[in-house]
Write a protein that holds these residues in place. Structure first.
Motif, mmCIF file in Angstrom:
data_model
loop_
_atom_site.group_PDB
_atom_site.id
_atom_site.type_symbol
_atom_site.label_atom_id
_atom_site.label_comp_id
_atom_site.label_asym_id
_atom_site.label_seq_id
_atom_site.Cartn_x
_atom_site.Cartn_y
_atom_site.Cartn_z
ATOM 1 N N VAL A 5 -2.183 -3.428 -9.933
ATOM 2 C CA VAL A 5 -2.361 -1.726 -9.751
ATOM 3 C C VAL A 5 -3.796 -1.833 -9.577
ATOM 4 N N GLY B 16 0.595 -1.087 0.046
ATOM 5 C CA GLY B 16 0.512 0.354 0.265
ATOM 6 C C GLY B 16 0.988 1.582 -0.608
ATOM 7 N N VAL B 17 0.847 1.832 -1.858
ATOM 8 C CA VAL B 17 1.466 3.792 -1.204
ATOM 9 C C VAL B 17 0.460 4.555 -0.379
ATOM 10 N N GLN C 87 2.887 -1.034 4.287
ATOM 11 C CA GLN C 87 2.010 0.250 3.887
ATOM 12 C C GLN C 87 4.035 1.143 3.289
ATOM 13 N N THR C 88 3.846 2.121 2.866
ATOM 14 C CA THR C 88 5.148 3.185 2.594
ATOM 15 C C THR C 88 5.558 3.349 4.372
ATOM 16 N N TYR D 198 3.215 7.082 -7.520
ATOM 17 C CA TYR D 198 4.405 5.938 -6.656
ATOM 18 C C TYR D 198 3.588 4.605 -7.004
ATOM 19 N N ALA D 199 2.081 4.246 -6.277
ATOM 20 C CA ALA D 199 2.526 2.748 -6.964
ATOM 21 C C ALA D 199 2.849 2.038 -8.101
ATOM 22 N N GLY E 238 -3.002 2.054 -5.337
ATOM 23 C CA GLY E 238 -1.983 3.320 -3.975
ATOM 24 C C GLY E 238 -3.309 4.444 -4.035
ATOM 25 N N SER F 44 -4.816 -0.340 -14.574
ATOM 26 C CA SER F 44 -5.134 0.263 -12.947
ATOM 27 C C SER F 44 -6.951 -0.545 -13.169
ATOM 28 N N GLY G 133 -0.655 6.584 -5.456
ATOM 29 C CA GLY G 133 -1.296 5.961 -6.883
ATOM 30 C C GLY G 133 0.088 6.307 -8.228
ATOM 31 N N THR H 29 10.450 5.280 -4.917
ATOM 32 C CA THR H 29 10.775 4.405 -4.846
ATOM 33 C C THR H 29 12.393 3.240 -4.968
ATOM 34 N N VAL I 280 -0.379 -3.815 -6.028
ATOM 35 C CA VAL I 280 0.344 -2.786 -5.134
ATOM 36 C C VAL I 280 -1.265 -1.567 -5.181
#
Length: 278
Positions: A114, A21-22, A52-53, A96-97, A89, A223, A94, A70, A87
């Motif tokens: 995505v 999760g981003v 998560q990031t 970055y995801a 976002g 996505s 989103g 990234t 992944v």
């Protein structure tokens, strides 16, 4: 495990399967986050670890390149032991995801799904909107004249001819600090606490600014995009951060729920169960 300095664990992996999760998580925010979503999904995702990031400690003065985040998230750790199946976002996360998914597709040989929630891109008006949000949250702390000053100054900053996003972000952070100083003094909070809040805001501005250097179109194009009623309203109003993102999205599911509840609403869970099998 992947680099523990770059990821927080929402659900520990019980197999080699991971969901990423981003997002830019912040304590006390109104919007639901991926922790809320994981709780709502319950046993449906019990076979996957969910990470998560964690934003890296970087400042606007560092002027991070588009791939800085990234690289931070994907370097180090035992990635080869896991398969990332999805992944996700949230908002600008989103962007970055999409890039993370593209990198992982090359690395692991299979492309993660995505999944985007109210995907946006960054522009100058998005930076300006953060000052409007601050004024709204502060309520009666600011006088009408102070609030109007902040709005006008924010508009002047982003309206400066040829100003770049990073330079505008620096100016917006300066304005935020000015207004936070007024607010914190008025309600009797220490300068040290103000500095913590301003630093968090600067970190967020850095995250937004760096995202503007990434082209997410490939990941966006494949996505599954889940959007809220607020997102649809912004799209109708012509907000560029939403309009530009929505043009690139793949399959889209529009829900009649507000943005703040998107990651905790039952209709989101149903959409994922019906359309995002992994």
């Amino acid at each position: 495990m992947p680099n523990e300095n770059a990821w927080s664990v929402i659900t520990a992996p019980t197999s080699n399967s991971l969901i990423l999760g981003v997002d830019f998580p912040a304590a006390g925010r109104r919007e639901a986050g991926f922790e809320d979503l994981a709780k709502k999904m319950g046993p449906a995702w019990s076979g996957h670890g969910f990470l998560q990031t964690t934003p890296p400690p970087v400042r606007l003065a560092d002027r991070p390149a588009g791939d800085f985040y990234t690289e931070h998230w994907l370097r180090d750790g035992a990635w080869e032991k896991y398969e990332v199946v999805a992944v996700m976002g949230y908002c600008v996360g989103g962007v970055y995801a999409a890039e993370i998914a593209d990198r992982l597709a090359e690395r692991q040989g299979t492309a993660p799904k995505v999944i985007l929630f109210d995907a946006q891109v960054t522009d100058l008006q998005l930076l300006e909107s953060e000052i409007h949000k601050m004024i709204g949250l502060a309520g009666p702390v600011f006088s009408a004249d102070e609030a109007e000053h902040a709005r006008k100054r924010a508009a002047e900053i982003v309206g400066t001819p040829s100003i770049g996003l990073l330079d505008a972000a620096v100016e917006i952070v300066g304005l935020y600090r000015e207004m936070a100083s007024i607010a914190f003094q008025r309600i009797g909070l220490a300068d040290a606490r103000r500095d913590e809040v301003v630093l968090l805001f600067e970190s967020y501005m850095t995250w937004l600014s760096a995202a503007s250097q990434i082209d997410p179109s490939q990941g966006f194009g494949r996505s599954l995009a889940i959007t809220s009623s607020d997102y649809a309203d912004l799209e109708k109003s012509g907000a560029a951060t939403v309009v530009d993102a929505s043009k690139a999205l793949g399959r889209r599911i529009s829900l009649e729920i507000g943005h703040v509840d998107l990651l905790r609403d039952d209709s989101t869970v149903r959409a994922l169960l019906d359309h995002a099998e992994f």
